[in-house]
Write a protein that holds these residues in place. Structure first.
Motif, PDB file in Angstrom:
ATOM      1  N   THR A 256      33.951  28.666  36.679  1.00 35.90           N
ATOM      2  CA  THR A 256      35.670  28.497  36.583  1.00 35.90           C
ATOM      3  C   THR A 256      35.391  26.507  36.400  1.00 35.90           C
ATOM      4  O   THR A 256      34.427  26.399  37.482  1.00 35.90           O
ATOM      5  CB  THR A 256      36.688  28.823  37.359  1.00 35.90           C
ATOM      6  OG1 THR A 256      36.381  28.150  38.617  1.00 35.90           O
ATOM      7  CG2 THR A 256      36.854  30.078  37.202  1.00 35.90           C
TER       8      THR A 256
ATOM      9  N   LEU B 246      43.354  31.883  35.673  1.00 38.03           N
ATOM     10  CA  LEU B 246      42.345  32.596  37.312  1.00 38.03           C
ATOM     11  C   LEU B 246      43.003  33.567  37.670  1.00 38.03           C
ATOM     12  O   LEU B 246      42.706  34.337  37.653  1.00 38.03           O
ATOM     13  CB  LEU B 246      42.199  31.493  37.520  1.00 38.03           C
ATOM     14  CG  LEU B 246      41.095  32.176  39.757  1.00 38.03           C
ATOM     15  CD1 LEU B 246      39.807  32.777  39.155  1.00 38.03           C
ATOM     16  CD2 LEU B 246      41.155  31.088  40.371  1.00 38.03           C
TER      17      LEU B 246
ATOM     18  N   LEU C  97      41.569  37.013  37.423  1.00 38.34           N
ATOM     19  CA  LEU C  97      41.534  38.456  38.630  1.00 38.34           C
ATOM     20  C   LEU C  97      42.107  39.370  39.335  1.00 38.34           C
ATOM     21  O   LEU C  97      41.327  40.774  39.671  1.00 38.34           O
ATOM     22  CB  LEU C  97      41.781  37.531  40.316  1.00 38.34           C
ATOM     23  CG  LEU C  97      40.504  36.499  39.939  1.00 38.34           C
ATOM     24  CD1 LEU C  97      40.966  35.081  41.793  1.00 38.34           C
ATOM     25  CD2 LEU C  97      38.924  36.713  40.774  1.00 38.34           C
TER      26      LEU C  97
ATOM     27  N   VAL D 281      34.227  33.867  42.103  1.00 43.91           N
ATOM     28  CA  VAL D 281      34.404  32.761  41.788  1.00 43.91           C
ATOM     29  C   VAL D 281      33.099  31.707  41.841  1.00 43.91           C
ATOM     30  O   VAL D 281      32.998  31.727  42.984  1.00 43.91           O
ATOM     31  CB  VAL D 281      35.853  32.609  41.801  1.00 43.91           C
ATOM     32  CG1 VAL D 281      36.380  30.938  41.083  1.00 43.91           C
ATOM     33  CG2 VAL D 281      36.670  33.693  41.212  1.00 43.91           C
TER      34      VAL D 281
ATOM     35  N   ASP E  58      33.335  28.083  41.413  1.00 44.88           N
ATOM     36  CA  ASP E  58      34.128  26.903  40.612  1.00 44.88           C
ATOM     37  C   ASP E  58      33.576  25.351  40.694  1.00 44.88           C
ATOM     38  O   ASP E  58      33.006  25.112  42.317  1.00 44.88           O
ATOM     39  CB  ASP E  58      35.141  26.996  41.658  1.00 44.88           C
ATOM     40  CG  ASP E  58      36.132  25.462  41.044  1.00 44.88           C
ATOM     41  OD1 ASP E  58      36.344  26.217  39.915  1.00 44.88           O
ATOM     42  OD2 ASP E  58      36.189  24.540  41.580  1.00 44.88           O
TER      43      ASP E  58
ATOM     44  N   ALA F 185      41.533  29.419  43.781  1.00 43.39           N
ATOM     45  CA  ALA F 185      40.833  30.754  43.892  1.00 43.39           C
ATOM     46  C   ALA F 185      40.677  31.238  45.611  1.00 43.39           C
ATOM     47  O   ALA F 185      40.725  32.446  45.989  1.00 43.39           O
ATOM     48  CB  ALA F 185      38.968  30.661  43.827  1.00 43.39           C
TER      49      ALA F 185
ATOM     50  N   VAL G  82      34.195  33.272  47.119  1.00 43.95           N
ATOM     51  CA  VAL G  82      34.458  31.822  45.844  1.00 43.95           C
ATOM     52  C   VAL G  82      32.677  31.271  46.774  1.00 43.95           C
ATOM     53  O   VAL G  82      32.904  31.750  47.595  1.00 43.95           O
ATOM     54  CB  VAL G  82      35.773  31.192  46.367  1.00 43.95           C
ATOM     55  CG1 VAL G  82      35.586  30.300  45.192  1.00 43.95           C
ATOM     56  CG2 VAL G  82      37.282  32.044  45.871  1.00 43.95           C
TER      57      VAL G  82
ATOM     58  N   CYS H 157      36.162  32.813  31.476  1.00 43.12           N
ATOM     59  CA  CYS H 157      37.811  33.411  32.942  1.00 43.12           C
ATOM     60  C   CYS H 157      38.719  32.728  31.753  1.00 43.12           C
ATOM     61  O   CYS H 157      39.756  32.421  32.050  1.00 43.12           O
ATOM     62  CB  CYS H 157      37.449  32.091  33.757  1.00 43.12           C
ATOM     63  SG  CYS H 157      38.928  33.130  34.901  1.00 43.12           S
TER      64      CYS H 157
END
Ligand SMILES: Nc1nc2c(ncn2[C@@H]2O[C@H](COP(=O)(O)OP(=O)(O)OP(=O)(O)O)[C@@H](O)[C@H]2O)c(=O)[nH]1
Ligand SMILES: [Mg+2]
Length: 237
Positions: A10, A17, A21, A33, A35, A46, A58, A91
């Protein structure tokens, strides 16, 4: 049941997001995720969602560094966490979460499964302009011809790998960041003798959030494809 981990990179996907999810919640997968410190706060969102949803993890990275490095970091984490299958997915809802179980099921019979826009039943839906369509279809054609790879959609990013593939293809040697990353990972899998199959998907243009496509990503793919071919011909790949 194999443990399947969806790596979801992401960068400024705050608008997409949470819905993504939640949509993945009943698909029998874990989600990682990845990021890159999104300025819009996607990383904080997240974390909040991961605290609520037990199938979500994450991975935070310091800065935007392209899709390829984000995926590589995600792959390594997923392998360390015991994944049997590792998926790639955008995403932005271009990839339909409802297609995830089809990719996972197809991996029962293949080492790499590609969600493919360019096989019968697949396609691009929405308002992609002529330029985007030509870049995408032309890019897949260019790579297929230069690499001699029997794959119709080499640039797509909706994929499922068996663990053994990612353990074999020398992740440390991959430097591609954009489309070239998708081409290179599939080509390396083919070179290593893995079975790659394509299943049709309908790719939908993003509705929320901004594109991260750039001229640099296209340029990288243009020079990277012949470079990969030369590496293969000279026994370096
Ligand atoms: N972590 C991380 N994610 C990225 C980066 N660049 C793009 N992404 C994510 O990768 C996915 C695909 O990127 P997109 O911007 O949709 O790129 P695209 O699909 O080629 O282009 P459009 O959808 O047409 O805008 C999305 O989930 C992005 O948020 C990056 O540098 N780091
Ligand atoms: Mg996209």
């Amino acid at each position: 049941m194999p443990v399947a981990v969806v790596c979801l990179p992401t960068y400024n996907e705050r608008e997409n997001l949470e819905a993504m999810l939640r949509a993945l919640g009943d698909k029998g997968v874990r989600v990682l995720v990845v990021d890159d410190n999104s300025p819009d706060g996607t990383g904080r969102l997240a974390d909040r969602l991961a605290a609520e949803l037990d199938y979500v993890d994450v991975l935070h990275r310091e800065r935007k560094d392209g899709l390829g490095p984000a995926y590589l970091a995600g792959f390594r984490r997923a392998l360390a966490d015991g994944a049997d299958l590792v998926l790639e997915m955008d995403c932005d809802f271009s990839h339909d979460p409802d297609d995830v179980p089809r990719l996972v099921a197809a991996a029962g019979d293949a080492d790499v499964v590609l969600g493919s826009r360019y096989v019968p039943g697949g396609g691009v839906v929405g308002n992609w302009g002529l330029v985007r369509r030509v870049v995408s279809a032309g890019g897949s054609w260019y790579a297929r011809v230069l690499l001699g790879a029997p794959v119709r959609d080499l640039t797509g990013g909706f994929k499922c790998y068996r663990r053994a593939v990612l353990e074999r293809i020398e992740l440390d040697a991959i430097e591609s960041k954009g489309y070239a990353f998708q081409i290179e990972t599939t080509y390396r899998a083919l070179r290593a003798g893995f079975r790659v199959v394509e299943i049709p998907i309908r790719f939908v243009d993003r509705e929320a959030g901004g594109s991260k496509m750039s001229k640099g990503i296209v340029a990288e793919a243009i020079w990277k494809v012949p470079a990969l071919r030369i590496a293969a011909l000279t026994g370096r790949l």
